[in-house]
Write a protein that holds these residues in place. Structure first.
Motif, PDB file in Angstrom:
ATOM      1  N   ASN A  92      -5.745  -8.717   8.929  1.00 61.15           N
ATOM      2  CA  ASN A  92      -5.699  -8.037  10.223  1.00 61.15           C
ATOM      3  C   ASN A  92      -4.753  -6.845  10.215  1.00 61.15           C
ATOM      4  OD1 ASN A  92      -7.336 -10.095  10.882  1.00 61.15           O
ATOM      5  ND2 ASN A  92      -5.855 -11.186  12.163  1.00 61.15           N
ATOM      6  N   GLU A  93      -3.736  -6.892   9.325  1.00 60.63           N
ATOM      7  CA  GLU A  93      -2.770  -5.800   9.286  1.00 60.63           C
ATOM      8  C   GLU A  93      -3.390  -4.520   8.744  1.00 60.63           C
ATOM      9  OE1 GLU A  93       0.654  -7.227   7.204  1.00 60.63           O
ATOM     10  OE2 GLU A  93       0.941  -8.865   8.633  1.00 60.63           O
ATOM     11  N   ALA A  94      -4.575  -4.640   8.135  1.00 62.30           N
ATOM     12  CA  ALA A  94      -5.194  -3.464   7.521  1.00 62.30           C
ATOM     13  C   ALA A  94      -6.064  -2.692   8.492  1.00 62.30           C
ATOM     14  CB  ALA A  94      -6.015  -3.904   6.309  1.00 62.30           C
ATOM     15  N   GLU A  95      -6.319  -3.272   9.686  1.00 62.85           N
ATOM     16  CA  GLU A  95      -7.268  -2.660  10.622  1.00 62.85           C
ATOM     17  C   GLU A  95      -6.964  -1.211  10.965  1.00 62.85           C
ATOM     18  OE1 GLU A  95      -7.388  -5.278  13.968  1.00 62.85           O
ATOM     19  OE2 GLU A  95      -8.196  -6.908  12.746  1.00 62.85           O
ATOM     20  N   ASP A  96      -5.652  -0.924  11.218  1.00 62.92           N
ATOM     21  CA  ASP A  96      -5.311   0.414  11.685  1.00 62.92           C
ATOM     22  C   ASP A  96      -4.885   1.358  10.556  1.00 62.92           C
ATOM     23  OD1 ASP A  96      -5.719  -0.537  14.265  1.00 62.92           O
ATOM     24  OD2 ASP A  96      -3.673  -1.330  14.337  1.00 62.92           O
ATOM     25  N   ALA A  97      -5.105   0.955   9.321  1.00 56.33           N
ATOM     26  CA  ALA A  97      -4.648   1.786   8.202  1.00 56.33           C
ATOM     27  C   ALA A  97      -5.576   2.978   7.994  1.00 56.33           C
ATOM     28  CB  ALA A  97      -4.593   0.947   6.933  1.00 56.33           C
ATOM     29  N   ASP A  98      -5.037   4.017   7.298  1.00 58.99           N
ATOM     30  CA  ASP A  98      -5.878   5.156   6.925  1.00 58.99           C
ATOM     31  C   ASP A  98      -6.757   4.776   5.736  1.00 58.99           C
ATOM     32  OD1 ASP A  98      -4.593   6.697   8.781  1.00 58.99           O
ATOM     33  OD2 ASP A  98      -3.055   7.365   7.376  1.00 58.99           O
ATOM     34  N   ARG A  99      -6.181   3.883   4.931  1.00 60.27           N
ATOM     35  CA  ARG A  99      -6.833   3.597   3.668  1.00 60.27           C
ATOM     36  C   ARG A  99      -6.465   2.187   3.225  1.00 60.27           C
ATOM     37  NH1 ARG A  99      -4.888   6.937  -1.615  1.00 60.27           N
ATOM     38  NH2 ARG A  99      -6.114   5.862  -3.204  1.00 60.27           N
ATOM     39  N   VAL A 100      -7.419   1.496   2.655  1.00 57.61           N
ATOM     40  CA  VAL A 100      -7.164   0.139   2.173  1.00 57.61           C
ATOM     41  C   VAL A 100      -7.454   0.098   0.681  1.00 57.61           C
ATOM     42  CG1 VAL A 100      -7.884  -2.276   2.297  1.00 57.61           C
ATOM     43  CG2 VAL A 100      -7.726  -0.924   4.384  1.00 57.61           C
ATOM     44  N   ILE A 101      -6.496  -0.443  -0.072  1.00 56.25           N
ATOM     45  CA  ILE A 101      -6.712  -0.602  -1.512  1.00 56.25           C
ATOM     46  C   ILE A 101      -6.734  -2.099  -1.791  1.00 56.25           C
ATOM     47  CG2 ILE A 101      -5.691  -0.246  -3.801  1.00 56.25           C
ATOM     48  CD1 ILE A 101      -4.394   2.305  -2.592  1.00 56.25           C
ATOM     49  N   VAL A 102      -7.776  -2.571  -2.443  1.00 60.72           N
ATOM     50  CA  VAL A 102      -7.851  -3.992  -2.777  1.00 60.72           C
ATOM     51  C   VAL A 102      -7.578  -4.144  -4.261  1.00 60.72           C
ATOM     52  CG1 VAL A 102      -9.269  -6.072  -2.782  1.00 60.72           C
ATOM     53  CG2 VAL A 102      -9.528  -4.392  -0.951  1.00 60.72           C
ATOM     54  N   MET A 103      -6.582  -4.960  -4.583  1.00 57.50           N
ATOM     55  CA  MET A 103      -6.234  -5.203  -5.984  1.00 57.50           C
ATOM     56  C   MET A 103      -6.846  -6.523  -6.421  1.00 57.50           C
ATOM     57  SD  MET A 103      -4.115  -2.784  -7.101  1.00 57.50           S
ATOM     58  CE  MET A 103      -3.372  -3.584  -8.509  1.00 57.50           C
ATOM     59  N   ASP A 104      -7.345  -6.543  -7.651  1.00 58.22           N
ATOM     60  CA  ASP A 104      -7.818  -7.802  -8.196  1.00 58.22           C
ATOM     61  C   ASP A 104      -7.580  -7.794  -9.695  1.00 58.22           C
ATOM     62  OD1 ASP A 104      -9.080 -10.357  -7.936  1.00 58.22           O
ATOM     63  OD2 ASP A 104     -10.819  -9.482  -8.949  1.00 58.22           O
ATOM     64  N   ASP A 105      -6.881  -8.818 -10.176  1.00 58.05           N
ATOM     65  CA  ASP A 105      -6.647  -8.983 -11.601  1.00 58.05           C
ATOM     66  C   ASP A 105      -6.073  -7.716 -12.254  1.00 58.05           C
ATOM     67  OD1 ASP A 105      -6.554 -10.474 -13.857  1.00 58.05           O
ATOM     68  OD2 ASP A 105      -8.596  -9.971 -14.495  1.00 58.05           O
ATOM     69  N   GLY A 106      -5.088  -7.103 -11.599  1.00 60.52           N
ATOM     70  CA  GLY A 106      -4.404  -5.970 -12.201  1.00 60.52           C
ATOM     71  C   GLY A 106      -5.152  -4.669 -12.150  1.00 60.52           C
ATOM     72  N   LEU A 107      -6.220  -4.624 -11.384  1.00 59.24           N
ATOM     73  CA  LEU A 107      -6.985  -3.380 -11.263  1.00 59.24           C
ATOM     74  C   LEU A 107      -7.309  -3.093  -9.803  1.00 59.24           C
ATOM     75  CD1 LEU A 107      -9.519  -3.783 -14.187  1.00 59.24           C
ATOM     76  CD2 LEU A 107      -7.840  -1.948 -13.960  1.00 59.24           C
ATOM     77  N   VAL A 108      -7.618  -1.826  -9.513  1.00 63.91           N
ATOM     78  CA  VAL A 108      -8.049  -1.489  -8.167  1.00 63.91           C
ATOM     79  C   VAL A 108      -9.521  -1.882  -8.044  1.00 63.91           C
ATOM     80  CG1 VAL A 108      -8.447   0.373  -6.517  1.00 63.91           C
ATOM     81  CG2 VAL A 108      -6.436   0.423  -7.981  1.00 63.91           C
ATOM     82  N   ALA A 109      -9.808  -2.837  -7.147  1.00 62.42           N
ATOM     83  CA  ALA A 109     -11.190  -3.300  -7.025  1.00 62.42           C
ATOM     84  C   ALA A 109     -11.953  -2.497  -5.983  1.00 62.42           C
ATOM     85  CB  ALA A 109     -11.204  -4.781  -6.666  1.00 62.42           C
TER      86      ALA A 109
END
Lengths: 267, 283
Positions: free
Chosen positions: B207-224
């Motif tokens: 929920n904290e990501a709702e108002d962000a400009d950009r969301v980066i999802v990390m998975d296993d040491g990489l940007v997913a």
């Protein structure tokens, strides 16, 4: 039970005693201790007691708080009194089997008890009227000359203030661990001294582990805020000597010198 | 816009602590560019490398491969260490373990004191920083008597007093109750809006990501995944396969979609979502 610890306790206030520079107060306590150990007659002890009473009056610290500070050392005071009372040679006033009380013994006991009590209340008066942070600032500034001898003065002061900062946090943590252990059926109250001490182990182990983890995290957080030792550091509150500090120091020196001179005259 | 933080083929391997002597690889070649003034949320489950990534941003952890640049300064250059840390402030998870002093103002003053800022200037910065986080009236309070959210705001003030260009919050809301979390989030959003401070918020609360400009999802040491929140959250299946949940609103729209009601997955706010559902029903 853990809330009773008086170590480094501070009663906020705005009396002349609170406003004095911490360095002045540290020096005054040292003067007071020196004078206390030079005192040996009714007159000089009278001066010491009077000085303390005046200081207590100025600082408006409640007498009850001062006596509470004495509570942990009651045992030492009684022990000293008994030892001096029964084992000082002199003219016997009273004898009962191997036990005897001499006139010198009575005098020794009274003066030792007075000395310990004055020493402790005098020191507590300083910690009661000075916030721990100002106290460590004062110590750091007083010990500054030792930096030339490569004594890590800043680091020691930093350690002291962090230790003081974490006392409430660790007390809270201990309470939490104790509740958690009690909830699992641990028993801290019953049994003899040995059993009670053993019951503390399950408290101390997690407490230590968490203290180390905290230390690690704090170190990283401090580094993130650009901490790099005492070099080139500035201060939010700069210590400054005011007129009242000079007045207090002159009075303190006068009392100390007076007591030493009186001692030379055999009083 | 100029890049505040840039990573190039960033790798990080933790020195081996496990018994089999195998080193833990936390980051395996991350290329990112975080724009100045943006509000970026980094998501990922435990062990995805998101916290490690944060630690490389201000040279607390140095890359074992590749590099990190803060305003063009290489974090591996030791002579730039203080300059980098002054620009990128960091707030950690446990507020108790990052407060140094036992008076609020002394704690906020800690960083400027370290930087050798003159006394009057420290005073000004401390008051400003405390006002900026809405804790102005607590100047002389003892930090251990404050609530979690208040302590965390003091920690943020302690970072703002350095006058940084970027604040990295490493799961700074994880230990807080919902009220404390809201306090901290609205504070950083305000700082981002009013002072133009770049914010990198690391979290596992979607929920904290709702108002962000950009969301980066990390998975296993990489940007997913990397993009605007609406774009990222519409990949419900992929996020779930990475062990992440989606915001409740998106989950609702997604479940309705499976049952045949076509609700767009881009409505993140509760109101927006309600409107979207109503619109779909009236069709």
């Amino acid at each position: 039970m853990l809330k009773d610890i008086t170590l480094g306790q501070y009663f906020p206030g705005d009396t002349p005693a609170h406003r004095l520079d911490p360095r002045t107060k540290i020096l005054l306590v040292i003067f007071y201790i020196v004078a206390l150990f030079c005192a040996k007659s009714v007159v000089t002890y009278g001066i010491m007691i009077l000085t303390l009473l005046v200081c207590v009056q100025i600082s408006k610290v409640k007498a009850g708080a001062l006596f509470r500070g004495l509570k942990p050392v009651v045992f030492i005071i009684i022990f000293t009194a008994v030892l001096n009372l029964f084992f000082t040679p002199g003219n016997y006033l009273f004898q009962w089997g191997p036990l005897h009380i001499s006139d010198a013994g009575v005098r020794m006991a009274v003066s030792m008890v007075l000395r310990i009590m004055l020493l402790i209340t005098g020191t507590f008066l300083m910690t009661y009227t000075t916030s721990p942070i100002r106290l460590t600032d004062g110590l750091e500034s007083l010990l500054n000359p030792l930096k030339r001898l490569h004594v890590p003065v800043h680091e020691l002061a930093m350690m002291m203030s962090i230790a003081l900062r974490f006392i409430p946090t660790l007390i809270e943590e201990t309470d939490k661990i104790m509740s958690a252990q009690k909830a699992r059926g641990a028993d801290f109250e019953s049994g003899n001294l040995f059993r009670k001490a053993k019951a503390l182990i399950p408290i101390l182990v997690p407490l230590f582990i968490s203290a180390f983890r905290r230390a690690d995290e704090l170190a990283v957080a401090m580094e993130c805020r650009c901490y790099h030792g005492g070099e080139g550091r500035t201060k939010l509150h700069v210590l400054k000597f005011a007129t009242r500090d000079w007045v207090a120091l002159v009075c303190g020196t006068a009392i100390m010198v007076g007591v030493i001179v009186l001692r030379q005259f055999g009083m | 816009m100029a890049a505040m933080i840039e990573t190039k083929k960033l790798e990080y391997t933790y020195p081996s602590v496990e018994e089999d002597g195998k080193a833990t690889v936390a980051l395996r070649g991350v290329n990112l560019s975080i724009e100045a003034g943006s509000f970026v949320v980094v998501l990922g489950h435990n062990g995805s490398g998101k916290s490690t990534l944060a630690k490389t941003f201000n040279a607390v952890a140095l890359p074992s491969g590749g590099s990190v640049y803060v305003e063009g300064m290489d974090t591996k250059d030791e002579t730039l260490l203080l300059a980098i840390r002054q620009r990128v402030g960091m707030v950690f998870q446990n507020p108790d373990n990052q407060i140094v002093a036992n008076v609020v103002e002394e704690d906020v003053a800690f960083a400027p004191e370290n930087l050798g800022v003159p006394t009057e200037e420290i005073r000004r910065r401390v008051d400003e920083a405390l006002d900026a986080v809405g804790m102005g009236e607590f100047v002389r309070h003892a930090p251990h008597l404050l609530s979690g959210g208040q302590k965390q705001r003091i920690a943020i003030a302690g970072v703002i007093a350095m006058e940084p260009k970027c604040i990295v919050l490493d799961e700074a809301t994880a230990m807080l109750d919902p009220i404390g979390r809201e306090e901290v989030l609205s504070t950083v959003h305000r700082l981002n809006r009013e002072k133009g401070i770049t914010v990198v918020l690391i979290t596992h609360h979607m929920n904290e990501a709702e108002d962000a400009d950009r969301v980066i999802v990390m998975d296993d040491g990489l940007v997913a995944m990397d993009g605007a929140p609406q774009a990222v959250f519409s990949h419900v299946e992929e996020l779930r396969s990475m062990g992440l949940t989606v915001p409740d609103t998106v989950a609702l729209a997604y479940e309705l979609g499976l049952d045949g009601l076509n609700v767009p997955l881009t409505a993140l706010g509760v109101e927006e979502c309600a409107d979207a559902v109503a619109a779909a029903l009236s069709k």
